[in-house]
Scaffold this active site. Structure first.
Site, PDB file in Angstrom:
ATOM      1  N   GLU A 117       0.096  -1.182   5.741  1.00 31.27           N
ATOM      2  CA  GLU A 117       1.219  -0.756   6.578  1.00 31.27           C
ATOM      3  C   GLU A 117       1.103   0.714   6.925  1.00 31.27           C
ATOM      4  O   GLU A 117       1.428   1.135   8.043  1.00 31.27           O
ATOM      5  CB  GLU A 117       2.544  -1.040   5.851  1.00 31.27           C
ATOM      6  CG  GLU A 117       3.791  -0.928   6.723  1.00 31.27           C
ATOM      7  CD  GLU A 117       4.371   0.470   6.811  1.00 31.27           C
ATOM      8  OE1 GLU A 117       5.284   0.675   7.637  1.00 31.27           O
ATOM      9  OE2 GLU A 117       3.931   1.376   6.071  1.00 31.27           O
ATOM     10  N   ASP A 136       0.827  -1.207   0.000  1.00 32.27           N
ATOM     11  CA  ASP A 136       0.000   0.000   0.000  1.00 32.27           C
ATOM     12  C   ASP A 136       0.859   1.253   0.000  1.00 32.27           C
ATOM     13  O   ASP A 136       2.033   1.230   0.363  1.00 32.27           O
ATOM     14  CB  ASP A 136      -0.941   0.009   1.202  1.00 32.27           C
ATOM     15  CG  ASP A 136      -0.201   0.047   2.523  1.00 32.27           C
ATOM     16  OD1 ASP A 136       0.782  -0.707   2.679  1.00 32.27           O
ATOM     17  OD2 ASP A 136      -0.591   0.834   3.409  1.00 32.27           O
TER      18      ASP A 136
END
Length: 374
Positions: A143, A81
């Protein structure tokens, strides 16, 4: 052995794929295909069942090709991400050999540089039939939203003796051996609504919040501790005394006593100030991640330093100011440090990474594998 043109191509391909936090469902199947096509066993957990995650984590295992030897099991982790704005990224390799976005978005080198280096490392192992023990590649979602993905992973799928998070905004060759504990503080301040023309009939939650902030120790609290109020949600109209304010804050520290003291101070300041002015503060405290400190002499650190020095890099170690998936892997009992990736100005539209750093990072991962195998 590392193919520089290929790793640059892979990186450019990855950053063009939209994958803002919570919307990883586009890039995840592409990554899954890449790992499977390289011959790895790829498993998914059920992380996407958690709010805020758009896809499951991937646990990709490359079996040992030296089964007659007892080689430590290794892992590398990187996240799929990115932060916002990360839609329709247009990367460009400029004359200075750095890769930039067009300035309207982030670049996404955090952490697609790590992903590109991991994929190139596997390509090189396969092409040159290099010896290696078992290696897992843990590719996470979420994350950037407080390490949600790695915290939601199925730990039964993890099988490593130690490993490396490929995700530090440090020079390639630098090893992060420590990171702080982070605690989030979510507070709702309740007042009493009234028309703005008769303010004495109400209790302004905004006024209470301003008093709280003026009394609270924020910023660099001490040498090891910081605190910040980052979000302030309030108001419906200028002619109404606001009866509710929602604040989102954090504290982080490398010292457990300091962070406990700071969080208690923030909680007490919210509650006591609100009570003093006739309101109420509802405080929710949530630990985002636990800090860690790995010894300079531990095997995981020594191998990272040796790999850097073997490539002519400095091989420095440092303590970071933020967390990473490595923080959670340490909580899981798997000794972990974080490798510098070389990206700069992350989380901004000025983000960049050099083609040389992409190349050297993949070389370092390959050298780590070689040292562990030996």
């Amino acid at each position: 052995m590392i193919n520089k043109e290929r790793i640059i191509h892979t990186f450019l391909e990855l950053v063009k794929i939209n994958s803002e936090t919570g919307h990883e469902q586009t890039i995840q199947p592409i990554l899954k295909d890449k790992f499977e096509n390289l011959g790895l066993q790829v498993l998914e957990d059920n992380a996407s069942n958690q709010d805020g995650l758009g896809a499951n984590n991937l646990i990709c295992t490359l079996p040992s090709n030296m089964t007659d030897k007892n080689i430590p099991k290794l892992y590398f982790t990187s996240h799929m991400d990115t932060v916002v704005p990360g839609i329709n990224i247009k990367p460009e390799v400029k004359k200075d050999d750095y890769i930039y976005s067009d300035g309207t978005t982030i670049l996404g080198a955090d952490d697609k540089a790590g992903l590109a280096a991991i994929l190139e490392t596997i390509h090189s192992i396969k092409e040159h039939q290099l010896s290696h023990g078992q290696i897992q590649f843990v590719i996470t979602a979420g994350e950037e939203s407080g390490l949600l993905g790695i915290k939601a992973t199925d730990t039964n799928l993890l099988d490593a003796d130690f490993g490396y998070a490929v995700d530090a905004s440090k020079d390639v060759g630098t090893t992060v051996i420590g990171a702080p504990t982070q605690v989030k503080i979510y507070t709702t301040i309740k007042g009493k609504t009234a028309y703005a023309s008769t303010p004495s009939k109400g209790i302004s939650a905004i006024n209470i919040a301003s008093k709280v902030i003026s009394r609270m120790n924020l910023g660099q609290v001490d040498a090891l501790t910081t605190a910040n109020i980052g979000k302030f949600h309030v108001g419906s109209a200028t002619n109404i005394v606001a009866d509710e304010v929602v604040l989102e804050a954090e504290a982080r520290s490398h010292n457990e006593e300091s962070i406990e003291r700071q969080v208690q101070h923030m909680k007490d300041t919210f509650e006591m100030t609100a009570s003093e002015y006739g309101g109420e503060a509802q405080v929710v405290i949530e630990k985002s991640y636990q800090g860690f400190k790995v010894n300079e002499n531990d095997k995981v650190t020594q191998i990272a330093k040796a790999s850097a020095l073997a490539l002519g890099l400095k091989g420095d170690t440092c303590i970071a100011g933020g967390g990473s998936d490595g923080s959670i892997m340490n909580q899981y009992g798997i000794p972990s440090v974080v490798l510098g990736v070389g990206y700069e100005n992350i989380h901004t539209t000025s983000e960049r990474v050099s083609t040389k750093d992409l190349y050297m990072l993949a070389n370092q991962l390959l050298k780590i594998i070689e040292l562990v195998t030996e």
